[in-house]
Motif scaffolding. Structure first.
Motif, PDB file in Angstrom:
ATOM      1  N   ILE A  83      -1.702   5.860  11.098  1.00  0.00           N
ATOM      2  CA  ILE A  83      -1.890   5.375   9.736  1.00  0.00           C
ATOM      3  C   ILE A  83      -2.470   3.965   9.775  1.00  0.00           C
ATOM      4  CG2 ILE A  83      -0.760   4.703   7.591  1.00  0.00           C
ATOM      5  CD1 ILE A  83       1.342   6.767   8.094  1.00  0.00           C
ATOM      6  N   THR A  84      -3.561   3.765   9.061  1.00  0.00           N
ATOM      7  CA  THR A  84      -4.137   2.437   8.901  1.00  0.00           C
ATOM      8  C   THR A  84      -4.161   2.090   7.422  1.00  0.00           C
ATOM      9  OG1 THR A  84      -5.534   2.658  10.857  1.00  0.00           O
ATOM     10  CG2 THR A  84      -6.171   0.985   9.252  1.00  0.00           C
ATOM     11  N   THR A  85      -3.572   0.949   7.072  1.00  0.00           N
ATOM     12  CA  THR A  85      -3.523   0.490   5.682  1.00  0.00           C
ATOM     13  C   THR A  85      -4.155  -0.884   5.590  1.00  0.00           C
ATOM     14  OG1 THR A  85      -1.419   1.649   5.421  1.00  0.00           O
ATOM     15  CG2 THR A  85      -2.026   0.106   3.696  1.00  0.00           C
ATOM     16  N   ASP A  86      -5.092  -1.039   4.656  1.00  0.00           N
ATOM     17  CA  ASP A  86      -5.780  -2.310   4.465  1.00  0.00           C
ATOM     18  C   ASP A  86      -5.880  -2.613   2.978  1.00  0.00           C
ATOM     19  OD1 ASP A  86      -7.308  -4.572   4.532  1.00  0.00           O
ATOM     20  OD2 ASP A  86      -9.148  -3.582   5.222  1.00  0.00           O
ATOM     21  N   LEU A  87      -4.836  -3.228   2.451  1.00  0.00           N
ATOM     22  CA  LEU A  87      -4.799  -3.591   1.034  1.00  0.00           C
ATOM     23  C   LEU A  87      -5.511  -4.902   0.754  1.00  0.00           C
ATOM     24  CD1 LEU A  87      -1.134  -2.603   0.130  1.00  0.00           C
ATOM     25  CD2 LEU A  87      -3.215  -1.539  -0.751  1.00  0.00           C
ATOM     26  N   GLY A  88      -5.947  -5.584   1.806  1.00  0.00           N
ATOM     27  CA  GLY A  88      -6.615  -6.860   1.603  1.00  0.00           C
ATOM     28  C   GLY A  88      -5.661  -8.001   1.354  1.00  0.00           C
ATOM     29  N   LEU A  89      -4.406  -7.860   1.768  1.00  0.00           N
ATOM     30  CA  LEU A  89      -3.444  -8.941   1.612  1.00  0.00           C
ATOM     31  C   LEU A  89      -3.739 -10.031   2.627  1.00  0.00           C
ATOM     32  CD1 LEU A  89      -0.197  -6.803   1.250  1.00  0.00           C
ATOM     33  CD2 LEU A  89      -1.363  -8.057  -0.567  1.00  0.00           C
TER      34      LEU A  89
END
Length: 411
Positions: A83-89
């Motif tokens: 799983i890769t998550t990139d919300l831009g936080l």
């Protein structure tokens, strides 16, 4: 009018039949409501990793593929998920301890816990590898692999265990009889997540089949769900659907702003053979600290978590059901905005808070103004929130301009 646009114009009756089928089958695929937080963020976001060619498969329409998802009856599987998550936080750097202190947390030093809800923050950014297994309604296991450590969440009949090897701590609770009703609403598999996205597939959405892919060695169709609303931050959702079983293997959400996916999670290896019964056995290790959870409180907490996972129409919590009191939803479809009043409490500025935490707050928000007055917009690549200086909150998968416009219209 058809509930969504497909390549052969599915009817509203077909869509209703799909929703009925989803409700009938959902209980087969979910873990107890007490642990939905970690499950929805892990085994529920099981998209695929890499395509290794476009297999030659029989042509299928969007409606037929949706029906194939609804008819899927996979109850046993095991595999590895990335799983890769990139919300831009922004990078927190060393701010975790400062933020924890600001929130009044006491920190144990190692920062670890076996409570599943604490693991959600780890999946909010970066890339993670998980091992997953399921054997029907009453046995599931998700293991989050970390550097020289592992976190496992195990559901075996009435028992739900969370174990963090890093801190040698154990969380335990039991699934109550009342959880059955909640199970029907909780997205906890790739199938559930895809159907949550399809719930937003009304006249504001285009749903089409866009070729084929190969996911973890399996031939799959690519279902593309794309908002028509210009104000949405969602670009499109792509679901890879196993051609034989109808099980969604891949879920990728890309933002309207372009760039890398916000969520890209998937099987790198999958088997539909029955997992060994010992896979779901768990006994607290010697010396482990065991925390007993409050099962009576878990369904209410989990319902709020479930409602916040949806996309587009119907994704906002209902008042008194996991969301703030007095919550309302403005608009519909992908442009819907949830709004509520904090009672006059706005966001403190960075200068008011001071230190590293104050700087962090300022890095997140943009000052805006309009007919409504003044406020701050907090942004990610998917979800944006406007908090006005007089304490009103507007939040949704919409642009900053859409939030300001909604606040102006509410005056």
């Amino acid at each position: 009018m058809a509930p969504y646009e497909s390549d052969d114009n599915a009817t509203a009756a077909d869509a209703e039949e799909l929703r009925s089928a989803r409700r009938r089958k959902a209980a087969r695929y979910v873990v107890p409501a007490t642990v939905v937080g970690i499950a929805a963020a892990t085994i529920g976001l099981v998209p695929a990793l890499a395509d290794s060619g476009d297999p030659d498969l029989p042509k299928i329409s969007a409606q037929e593929l949706i029906e194939k998802i609804a008819a899927s009856d996979v109850q046993q599987l095991s595999g590895t998920v990335k799983i890769t998550t990139d919300l831009g936080l922004p990078d927190l750097g060393g701010l975790e301890s400062s933020l924890g202190s600001a929130a009044g947390s006491s920190g144990s030093g190692d920062g670890s816990s076996a409570d599943p809800s604490t693991k959600l923050t780890e999946l909010a950014s970066g890339t993670h590898t998980l091992r997953v297994a399921a054997d029907g309604e009453n046995r599931q296991k998700v293991s989050l692999l970390e550097n020289a450590a592992e976190y496992s969440l195990i559901h075996n009949s009435k028992d739900v265990w969370g174990y963090d090897s890093k801190s040698n701590s154990v969380f335990h609770t039991t699934a109550s009889e009342s959880d059955g009703k909640q199970k029907e609403e909780l997205p906890a598999t790739p199938k559930d997540l895809a159907e949550e996205a399809l719930k937003a597939a009304d006249k504001t959405t285009s749903v089409t089949v866009d070729g084929t892919a190969q996911v973890a060695g399996r031939d799959a169709y690519r279902l593309v769900i794309k908002p028509k609303d210009e104000g949405s931050t969602v670009g499109q959702i792509t679901v890879a659907v196993d051609s034989k079983t109808g099980l969604p293997l891949k879920f990728t959400l890309t933002p309207a702003s372009g760039g890398s996916a916000v969520v890209d999670a998937g099987f790198t290896q999958v088997s539909f053979a029955k997992p060994a019964a010992s896979t779901f056995d768990f006994t607290p290790p010697k010396g482990a600290k065991v925390e007993e959870g409050d099962a009576a409180k878990a369904p209410e907490r989990s319902e709020g978590a479930e409602r916040s996972e949806g996309f587009g129409k119907g994704s906002a919590p209902e008042p008194g059901k996991g969301g703030p009191e007095g919550l309302n939803v403005i608009g519909d479809g992908w442009d819907s905005i949830a709004t509520f009043d904090t009672g006059g409490q706005g966001v403190p500025s960075g200068s008011e808070v001071g230190g590293d935490v104050g700087g962090f707050l300022d890095s997140l928000g943009d000052k805006v103004s309009g007919t409504f007055g003044e406020g701050t917009v907090f942004k990610t690549r998917l979800i944006n929130a406007l908090i006005t200086d007089d304490g009103k909150v507007y939040v949704g998968a919409v642009t900053k301009d859409a939030l300001v416009k909604a606040a102006d219209a509410a005056k």
